[in-house]
Design an enzyme around this catalytic site. Structure first.
Site, PDB file in Angstrom:
ATOM      1  CG  HIS A 298      25.793   8.711  33.901  1.00 51.78           C
ATOM      2  ND1 HIS A 298      26.825   9.023  33.050  1.00 51.78           N
ATOM      3  CD2 HIS A 298      26.190   9.145  35.113  1.00 51.78           C
ATOM      4  CE1 HIS A 298      27.807   9.600  33.728  1.00 51.78           C
ATOM      5  NE2 HIS A 298      27.434   9.683  34.991  1.00 51.78           N
TER       6      HIS A 298
ATOM      7  CG  ASP B  49      29.511  17.346  38.837  1.00 51.81           C
ATOM      8  OD1 ASP B  49      30.268  16.860  39.708  1.00 51.81           O
ATOM      9  OD2 ASP B  49      29.676  17.169  37.614  1.00 51.81           O
TER      10      ASP B  49
ATOM     11  CG  ASP C  11      28.028   8.986  39.177  1.00 48.76           C
ATOM     12  OD1 ASP C  11      29.068   9.399  39.722  1.00 48.76           O
ATOM     13  OD2 ASP C  11      27.809   9.088  37.953  1.00 48.76           O
TER      14      ASP C  11
ATOM     15  CG  ASP D  73      32.743   8.830  40.473  1.00 48.72           C
ATOM     16  OD1 ASP D  73      31.591   8.376  40.466  1.00 48.72           O
ATOM     17  OD2 ASP D  73      33.142   9.694  39.682  1.00 48.72           O
TER      18      ASP D  73
ATOM     19  CG  HIS E 206      31.360  13.780  41.130  1.00 54.20           C
ATOM     20  ND1 HIS E 206      30.086  13.885  40.616  1.00 54.20           N
ATOM     21  CD2 HIS E 206      31.777  12.527  40.837  1.00 54.20           C
ATOM     22  CE1 HIS E 206      29.749  12.747  40.029  1.00 54.20           C
ATOM     23  NE2 HIS E 206      30.765  11.906  40.154  1.00 54.20           N
TER      24      HIS E 206
ATOM     25  CD  GLU F 266      33.361  12.606  37.466  1.00 54.82           C
ATOM     26  OE1 GLU F 266      34.047  11.701  36.966  1.00 54.82           O
ATOM     27  OE2 GLU F 266      32.112  12.670  37.340  1.00 54.82           O
ATOM     28  CD  GLU F 267      28.840  12.630  36.207  1.00 53.21           C
ATOM     29  OE1 GLU F 267      29.342  12.251  35.128  1.00 53.21           O
ATOM     30  OE2 GLU F 267      28.463  11.834  37.068  1.00 53.21           O
TER      31      GLU F 267
END
Length: 446
Positions: free
Chosen positions: A418, A85, A114, A172, A83, A148-149
């Protein structure tokens, strides 16, 4: 055939691709109807597809929900599902989060680990496999999503348009593979408040909030008890007393799958207010229902199996019209089911269930897990670590015959996914790419 040497020759390509992908602030944005997840996500996807075209791959853009690049021919389809995003940026960065910055042997930037860095590695792996196997009799797709997030609507769109995989992985998760992912319950709370006039915290439901700002009545709390609680828990805070009081409490971010590794600023601030004799329906509700726990024990939903325990995270919290609302992210064990959790939570008047996803589980000796594990061992010579289960949810739950495989290496867990100052080690990028080349070759021969 020295795959390590071949991968090394692509190092500059990998770093250049990561640098460009990181430059797009591809967080969720629903403000423009032309782009399902925002223009930055669309532009990032366009850039990634252009990189793939320059490598000679066939590409397709599925209405900016997602896109894919394909090599090979044949009926069977292998997939790498990544991903583009990213989660929003919070405070605490030492570099520009949307500029890939090399510091020593690390590349810093939002998405480096990520999942933009791993996507760049997978892209390179496809190029190398294409050169090594120009006559391959299976197709390989690099599928790149943009949501995805925040719900994986992109992958649902892909499956609706293109179908599932015969075998594949998403870069991921963790090495040497993730054979189980916890189930998820997405919920929220909403409760009236009397003394709180403003509360703001959190950047995403799947991130532990590292800061909360609360504006409340100046005469509703015991200042000495409030400060005693905050200091006893070694929390940084600010207390600004005027006609109304502003309390700012700082915590530590973490992924919602491991909330126990963070410090939820909201939870500690509200427990501090409770200790300071604040009489408020919302404060009482929060302390009784969540407190500072992360295992759901106060909700009577705590549970565990041989692979792990239930986790609960309060992510985004805000106040509007004397009502405080917040997001609840629950991850439950891979051998459990959602319905008992949902039934228990539904008895609480202030809780609202929005949906759930059942766990994903492959036996460790299943063909897909075994093949990928063999590729990891062949490259790293690591016989110690086994495939694991995890609390994070990946694309593997949304497409058949897929598990998470990388990008996190055993012992290399502190990459601030994150969180502020996210990074990836350059050496890990190269090793990861080599593993993906070997893995794809094994899947082609399976």
């Amino acid at each position: 055939m020295d795959i390590k040497k071949i991968v090394k020759s692509y190092e500059e390509d990998i770093l250049t691709h990561i640098s460009e992908l990181v430059s797009y602030p591809s967080t969720l944005d629903k403000s423009d109807a032309k782009y399902p997840f925002g223009k930055a996500n669309a532009d990032c996807l366009d850039a990634a597809l252009k990189m793939c075209e320059q490598y000679g791959f066939r590409t397709k853009n599925l209405d900016h929900y997602c896109g894919y690049a394909e090599i090979g021919s044949g009926e069977q389809l292998l997939g790498v599902v990544g991903h583009l995003d990213v989660v929003p940026v919070a405070e605490g960065w030492n570099t520009n989060p949307f500029t890939a910055t090399k510091v020593g042997n690390r590349i810093y930037g939002r998405g480096t680990s990520d999942d933009k860095g791993p996507v760049a590695c997978a892209m390179t792996a496809l190029k190398i496999v294409q050169d090594l196997r120009p006559d391959m009799n299976k197709r390989i797709r690099l599928i790149m999503g943009c949501n995805e997030e925040s719900g994986s609507e992109c992958l649902r769109y892909y499956v609706e348009k293109e179908g599932h995989l015969d075998m594949g992985f998403t870069p991921d998760g963790a090495f040497p593979g993730v054979h189980g992912e916890k189930g998820m319950v997405q919920a929220s709370f909403s409760c009236p408040t009397t003394h709180i006039h403003q509360i703001e915290a959190g950047i995403a439901s799947n991130v532990v909030p590292n800061k909360v700002t609360i504006v409340l009545d100046a005469d509703c709390y015991d200042k000495e008890k409030l400060e005693q609680y905050l200091k006893s828990h070694q929390l940084d805070y600010q207390l600004l007393e005027e006609q109304q009081t502003t309390l700012i409490v700082y915590g530590t971010s973490a992924h919602a799958s491991t909330p126990q590794l963070g410090v939820n600023a909201v939870s500690y601030a509200l427990c501090a207010l409770h200790e300071a004799n604040v009489t408020d329906e919302f404060v009482q509700f929060y302390v009784n229902t969540f407190g500072t726990t992360t295992d759901g024990s106060l909700l009577q939903i705590a549970q565990k199996d041989q692979y792990g325990a239930l986790t609960l995270n309060i992510g985004i919290v805000k106040e509007e019209n004397h009502q405080v609302s917040g997001t609840i992210d629950i991850r439950f064990p891979v051998t459990a089911h959602a319905q008992p959790i949902v039934d228990t939570m539904s008895k609480h008047e202030h809780l609202h269930i929005h949906g759930f996803v059942e766990p994903l589980f492959f036996p460790e000796d299943s063909p897909l897990v075994s093949l990928l594990w063999e590729a990891y061992k062949e490259v790293t010579h690591d016989e110690k670590h086994h495939p694991e289960t995890m609390g994070g949810g990946t694309y593997a739950k949304g497409i058949n015959n897929c598990i998470a495989f990388g990008a996190e290496f055993p012992g290399h867990t502190d990459v601030h996914i994150h969180d502020a100052n996210e990074f990836i080690e350059i050496e890990d990028l190269l090793t990861q790419t080599e593993i993906y080349v070997v893995a794809l070759l094994k899947l082609l021969d399976a």
